[in-house]
Design an enzyme around this catalytic site. Structure first.
Site, PDB file in Angstrom:
ATOM      1  N   GLU B 227      58.017 -56.213  -7.988  1.00 22.65           N
ATOM      2  CA  GLU B 227      59.135 -56.832  -7.265  1.00 22.65           C
ATOM      3  C   GLU B 227      58.930 -56.584  -5.775  1.00 22.65           C
ATOM      4  O   GLU B 227      58.226 -55.652  -5.397  1.00 22.65           O
ATOM      5  CB  GLU B 227      60.477 -56.195  -7.682  1.00 22.65           C
ATOM      6  CG  GLU B 227      60.875 -56.419  -9.127  1.00 22.65           C
ATOM      7  CD  GLU B 227      62.095 -55.564  -9.492  1.00 22.65           C
ATOM      8  OE1 GLU B 227      63.148 -55.751  -8.873  1.00 22.65           O
ATOM      9  OE2 GLU B 227      61.964 -54.694 -10.365  1.00 22.65           O
ATOM     10  N   LYS B 229      59.854 -55.087  -2.247  1.00 23.79           N
ATOM     11  CA  LYS B 229      60.646 -53.944  -1.775  1.00 23.79           C
ATOM     12  C   LYS B 229      61.376 -54.403  -0.531  1.00 23.79           C
ATOM     13  O   LYS B 229      60.763 -54.686   0.498  1.00 23.79           O
ATOM     14  CB  LYS B 229      59.725 -52.760  -1.452  1.00 23.79           C
ATOM     15  CG  LYS B 229      60.477 -51.534  -0.971  1.00 23.79           C
ATOM     16  CD  LYS B 229      59.556 -50.352  -0.903  1.00 23.79           C
ATOM     17  CE  LYS B 229      60.208 -49.097  -0.334  1.00 23.79           C
ATOM     18  NZ  LYS B 229      61.648 -49.044  -0.246  1.00 23.79           N
ATOM     19  N   ARG B 234      69.491 -48.704  -0.534  1.00 25.71           N
ATOM     20  CA  ARG B 234      69.625 -48.624  -1.981  1.00 25.71           C
ATOM     21  C   ARG B 234      71.072 -48.286  -2.294  1.00 25.71           C
ATOM     22  O   ARG B 234      71.647 -47.367  -1.701  1.00 25.71           O
ATOM     23  CB  ARG B 234      68.701 -47.504  -2.486  1.00 25.71           C
ATOM     24  CG  ARG B 234      68.717 -47.266  -3.972  1.00 25.71           C
ATOM     25  CD  ARG B 234      67.555 -47.943  -4.628  1.00 25.71           C
ATOM     26  NE  ARG B 234      67.501 -47.691  -6.065  1.00 25.71           N
ATOM     27  CZ  ARG B 234      66.681 -46.817  -6.623  1.00 25.71           C
ATOM     28  NH1 ARG B 234      65.882 -46.079  -5.872  1.00 25.71           N
ATOM     29  NH2 ARG B 234      66.659 -46.674  -7.940  1.00 25.71           N
ATOM     30  N   ARG B 249      72.250 -44.100  -1.783  1.00 20.90           N
ATOM     31  CA  ARG B 249      71.174 -43.388  -2.469  1.00 20.90           C
ATOM     32  C   ARG B 249      71.446 -41.883  -2.539  1.00 20.90           C
ATOM     33  O   ARG B 249      71.091 -41.219  -3.505  1.00 20.90           O
ATOM     34  CB  ARG B 249      69.919 -43.679  -1.654  1.00 20.90           C
ATOM     35  CG  ARG B 249      68.689 -43.017  -2.059  1.00 20.90           C
ATOM     36  CD  ARG B 249      67.713 -43.131  -0.874  1.00 20.90           C
ATOM     37  NE  ARG B 249      66.667 -42.148  -1.087  1.00 20.90           N
ATOM     38  CZ  ARG B 249      65.501 -42.449  -1.648  1.00 20.90           C
ATOM     39  NH1 ARG B 249      65.220 -43.669  -1.993  1.00 20.90           N
ATOM     40  NH2 ARG B 249      64.614 -41.515  -1.849  1.00 20.90           N
ATOM     41  N   GLU B 274      69.828 -53.412  -3.957  1.00 21.99           N
ATOM     42  CA  GLU B 274      69.594 -53.226  -2.530  1.00 21.99           C
ATOM     43  C   GLU B 274      70.700 -53.926  -1.749  1.00 21.99           C
ATOM     44  O   GLU B 274      70.945 -55.122  -1.961  1.00 21.99           O
ATOM     45  CB  GLU B 274      68.226 -53.829  -2.166  1.00 21.99           C
ATOM     46  CG  GLU B 274      67.680 -53.358  -0.842  1.00 21.99           C
ATOM     47  CD  GLU B 274      67.009 -51.979  -0.917  1.00 21.99           C
ATOM     48  OE1 GLU B 274      66.864 -51.448  -2.040  1.00 21.99           O
ATOM     49  OE2 GLU B 274      66.651 -51.437   0.139  1.00 21.99           O
ATOM     50  N   LYS B 400      56.132 -47.264  -5.060  1.00 27.79           N
ATOM     51  CA  LYS B 400      56.423 -48.143  -3.922  1.00 27.79           C
ATOM     52  C   LYS B 400      55.120 -48.324  -3.143  1.00 27.79           C
ATOM     53  O   LYS B 400      54.378 -47.371  -2.916  1.00 27.79           O
ATOM     54  CB  LYS B 400      57.536 -47.588  -3.032  1.00 27.79           C
ATOM     55  CG  LYS B 400      57.319 -46.204  -2.493  1.00 27.79           C
ATOM     56  CD  LYS B 400      58.539 -45.752  -1.704  1.00 27.79           C
ATOM     57  CE  LYS B 400      58.431 -44.274  -1.346  1.00 27.79           C
ATOM     58  NZ  LYS B 400      59.696 -43.703  -0.895  1.00 27.79           N
TER      59      LYS B 400
END
Ligand SMILES: [Zn+2]
Ligand SMILES: [Zn+2]
Lengths: 352, 537
Positions: B227, B229, B234, B249, B274, B400
């Site tokens: 996906e 980023k 977050r 987060r 997000e 990531k």
């Protein structure tokens, strides 16, 4: 009776006694000087003749070297009157650091007391301040704002000891001035039962030795050892280490085990001052009178007129006026530069 | 004696730069303070304590009645902070021997006391405290307590102290209210684990590892899903029958700043996604650069104008709970199917689904990643298809893969000493680039500050270089000879009206010391301007 203003002048060098032809704590070399105490903003080198307490003279010799602490030196025994050109000179304790004195001057029935720097709290390393009634009292005002009320020193030491228990893996590095503050801190730690060796930066060794020579017991002191190898750290976890303020910003400090940076100063009362220096544990410990003590002292000496040498003269003169006392700011130059003023930059870059 | 103890804790936390030292101070607080004060102190530190605050003006009036106006003005001018000035100047009253108030007592009385009686109540407390205690009290009752203790740090300290996992504390945390008697009882093994059912509580997030070259071999379309980023923040959306909450987060509740999201959470689920500023354009939705989102962060309240100027949305990428059903044990693929089904069924406003990018070999993604220059894309996420949703950073499950950073060669201009362990090092660097000076020559203009990226060895070297090349000192700052080139890397460059250069950098850090490079060959400001997001040719 002559008004003190007629026989005591403010000159660029400092206070000048006209009939006696001498200066008190002059900022530059003069023919005749009386020195209240050994801090560098009061005791300057290269006077022709210096009158001071024996401890002050010894401190001047240690700090300036034998040849620069006055060509001739005269010891004034505490409390004894010395006659000079019709002026009676007497030194009485100021309670500031070892050897610190007030200068009591009498001329033709008029009396001025020049207090130098002073404090009113008990200090095991020097004689206590002795109030003397007078016509003009000359005072400092280093902490001359009502926000400065020093806490009980015992409580500050308790905070330090608590931190030592909470962080046994870290050295506690305390920035403290070499003359007065360092020895008082050591003596307070001893009173609180800390009997381990206290470790000293090289810049503090000589004066601690001098204090001991004058009978001030400081207990076991050791120089901070050299690192195992260049750049290595980890030394003196759980110990108390004393160094001049600013040493925490030099490479010297890297040998210590993750040090808690402490500073012992009256300025630590204000958080911004502590923050700006990067202090982790501020200890409010001062060798100067706080606001309440300045006002109490000026009342106690019963002087109708108070002259303020340095510090926050604006606030003090205002507060005196509210009490019907005449205050006068002298704007003496170069004062407050050693003791208590926080160092802007590291002072101990070279010394080990 | 708990208010003085709290004052001591506050003071030490204020001055302590180190995380470990802060944790030690908090652990000591939990271990030594009685209930309910320790829980109230905890809530005060993390900003979860809610009560009717006194106005700073009232404290000012109290002190005005007790001090000379000239002396107060001189003092305030010197100290610079009203609460601290009042705390320090407050005159001790002879003959006071009332004990200092307890924390719980203060909080309770602030709620219960009629407004007209508050000044006398607060004055009485101030009389019974020392300067540190007065400062803590004033900050507390005026709602001005800011000590930089995050909820995350507090929970870590609680977990350390009780020998629990942080994730365990997180699970129960949001169902609880100060003074957390249930929580402390459970942590001290005196009571059952507090239940968090049916409440909007934060669930620990699954986190990703940075993907490095050695890990490339294990990744393909057979085992992983890809996906984008996104460069937002977050968030976790929790909507239960008993209420709704939006968490960052770090498990801080940020619902207040995003009322339109809360309004759209008209469902019963826990979702991971997000938070982004999303604008409709001709073809669809465009994600705005992070600088736009920044306008909406750290606000307790938000105006209708802000809401319209910076329309906020959430791009969803995982589902943890569907209704009361816990989906976290399902593999990623199964959760994704549930997320898509849930989304089709629910159609929530202001939300869309994070796109799954099809691929077979990592090399395909490498091209895609290198080509992705959109402002709001930071890189790619790679998630194992068969992995459950696990708390924390699970090696190998989520990766990531950030876009390669941008870089410039800049000139060191100023250096400042660091804090804590770095207080003996010049470790904060201001660097600059060349630009025309308008007189036919060139001048350096500062473009940013960096205090990381270098190795310990490099820091030693550069610290010595700074001490030897200082040309001027301004308090803790040194200006240095303009002769050292630093390679600075950063994630993005943005226009900024607040910076002299007109450019702001995201996450600048030092990549290398370019002692080989003559200062004349450092980059020009124009080179950096060409990298500004949304403006590249
Ligand atoms: Zn002095
Ligand atoms: Zn002085």
């Amino acid at each position: 009776m002559p008004h003190p203003q007629t026989w005591m002048r403010v000159t660029p060098q400092g206070l000048y006694c006209v009939p006696g032809d001498f200066f008190i704590d002059p900022a530059r070399a003069v023919p005749r000087a009386i020195v209240t105490h050994g801090h560098a903003d009061h005791a300057r080198p290269d006077h022709d003749h210096v009158l001071a307490s024996d401890a002050t003279l010894a401190i001047m010799r240690t700090r300036m070297g034998e040849g620069r602490a006055g060509r001739t030196q005269q010891v004034a025994p505490m409390g004894e009157v010395i006659h000079h050109n019709g002026v009676d000179i007497r030194l009485v304790p100021a309670g500031h650091v070892l050897g610190s004195c007030q200068v009591v001057l009498d001329w033709q029935g008029s009396r001025i007391v020049i207090s130098g720097d002073y404090k009113r709290r008990p200090d095991p390393t020097c004689l206590p301040f002795e109030p003397v009634t007078c016509d003009v009292f000359v005072t400092e005002a280093t902490f001359g704002l009502p926000v400065f009320r020093h806490p009980d020193p015992a409580d500050e030491i308790a905070r330090l000891l608590h931190s030592l228990r909470l962080f046994p893996d870290r050295a506690h590095l305390i920035g403290a001035y070499a003359l007065g503050k360092a020895q008082r801190l050591i003596a307070l730690l001893r009173q609180a039962g800390w009997d381990r060796p206290i470790f000293l930066h090289g810049a503090l060794l000589a004066l601690c030795g001098l204090y001991e020579g004058f009978g001030v017991k400081l207990g076991p002191l050791e120089p901070v050892p050299l690192p195992q190898k260049r750049g290595a750290g980890g030394l003196l976890a759980g110990e108390v280490v004393l160094a001049p303020p600013g040493a925490e910003a030099t490479a010297w400090v890297r040998r210590l085990a993750d040090p808690v940076i402490c500073a012992a100063s009256g300025w630590m009362r204000v958080r911004q001052r502590a923050k700006a220096r990067g202090v982790e544990l501020p200890l409010i410990l001062s060798d100067h009178a706080d606001w309440d003590e300045l006002l109490a002292t000026t009342a106690e000496v019963q002087a109708p007129e108070i002259w303020v040498t340095h510090g926050r003269d604006d606030a003090l003169v205002h507060a005196l006026a509210l009490r019907g006392i005449k205050g006068r700011a002298l704007y003496l130059l170069g004062r407050g530069e050693e003791d208590e003023e926080p160092a802007a930059e590291p002072v101990a870059e070279a010394s080990a | 004696m708990s208010l003085p103890a709290f004052a001591t804790l506050l003071e030490r936390l204020t001055f302590t730069p180190g995380r470990n030292a802060k944790l030690a101070l908090l652990r000591e607080w939990f271990a030594t303070q009685p209930d309910p004060d320790r829980g109230i102190g905890l809530a005060a530190l993390t900003g979860e304590l809610v009560f009717r605050a006194a106005k700073p003006g009232m404290v000012r009036e109290l002190v005005a009645a007790r001090s000379d106006p000239v002396l107060f003005a001189l003092s305030y001018d010197y100290v610079g902070d009203l609460a601290e000035t009042v705390a320090l100047i407050w005159p001790a009253r002879a003959g006071i021997n009332a004990p200092p108030p307890g924390l719980a007592e203060v909080v309770e009385a602030m709620e219960a006391t009629p407004k007209a009686e508050l000044p006398a109540l607060i004055a009485g407390w101030l009389d019974a405290l020392d300067a540190n205690g007065r400062l803590a009290l004033i900050k507390l009752v005026t709602g001005g307590l800011r000590v930089g203790v995050s909820a995350r740090l507090a929970k870590t300290a609680l977990a350390d102290w009780a020998g629990q996992e942080v994730a365990e504390v997180e699970e129960v945390w949001h169902g609880l209210a100060p003074p957390y008697l249930d929580l402390f009882a459970w942590l001290e093994k005196q009571g059952p684990r507090p239940s968090a059912e049916d409440r909007p509580v934060f669930r620990p997030l699954m986190l990703a590892h940075p993907l490095e070259a050695p890990d490339y071999a294990g990744i393909s379309g057979a085992t992983h899903r890809a996906e984008w980023k996104w460069d937002g923040i977050r968030v976790q959306l929790c909507a239960a029958p008993s209420g709704r909450a939006l968490f960052s987060r770090g498990a801080e509740e940020i619902s207040g700043g995003f009322p339109e999201i809360l309004e759209a959470m008209d469902f019963h689920a826990v979702l991971d996604g997000e938070l982004l500023v999303m604008r409709a354009n001709g073809e669809g939705i465009e994600v705005a650069p992070f600088a736009d989102l920044q306008q909406r962060l750290n606000r307790k309240l938000v105006s209708a104008k802000m809401q319209a100027a910076y329309p906020i949305g959430v791009r969803l990428y995982d589902i943890l709970f569907d209704g009361a059903e816990d989906l976290r044990a399902l593999p990623f693929d199964a959760r994704r199917a549930r997320l898509e089904a849930w989304f089709a069924r629910t159609r929530p406003a202001r939300m869309d689904l994070s796109e799954v990018i099809p691929f077979t070999e990592l090399t395909e993604l490498e091209l895609l990643r290198a080509g992705a220059r959109a402002a709001a894309i930071e890189g790619l996420m790679l998630k194992r298809a068969d992995s459950p949703y696990l708390a924390g950073r699970q090696k190998g499950a989520w990766w990531k893969w950030k876009r390669a950073p941008l870089g410039i060669d800049a000139v060191l201009m100023y250096a400042q000493r660091g804090h804590g362990k770095r207080s003996s090092f010049y470790s904060d660097f201001t660097f600059g680039l060349w630009r025309p000076d308008g007189e036919g020559g060139r001048e350096l203009v500062p473009v940013g500050k960096a205090y990381s990226g270098y190795t310990d060895q490099e820091l030693l070297w550069i610290d010595r270089w700074i001490r030897n090349n200082t040309t001027a000192r301004f308090g803790p700052v040194r200006e240095v000879a303009k002769s050292l080139v630093l390679e600075v890397i950063f994630d993005a460059a943005q226009r900024s009206g607040r910076h002299k250069s007109g450019v702001a950098l995201r996450f600048p850090r030092i990549a290398r010391l370019r002692t080989d490079k003559p200062v004349e060959e450092a980059d020009e400001l124009a080179t950096l301007e060409a990298l500004i997001v949304g403006e590249e040719a």
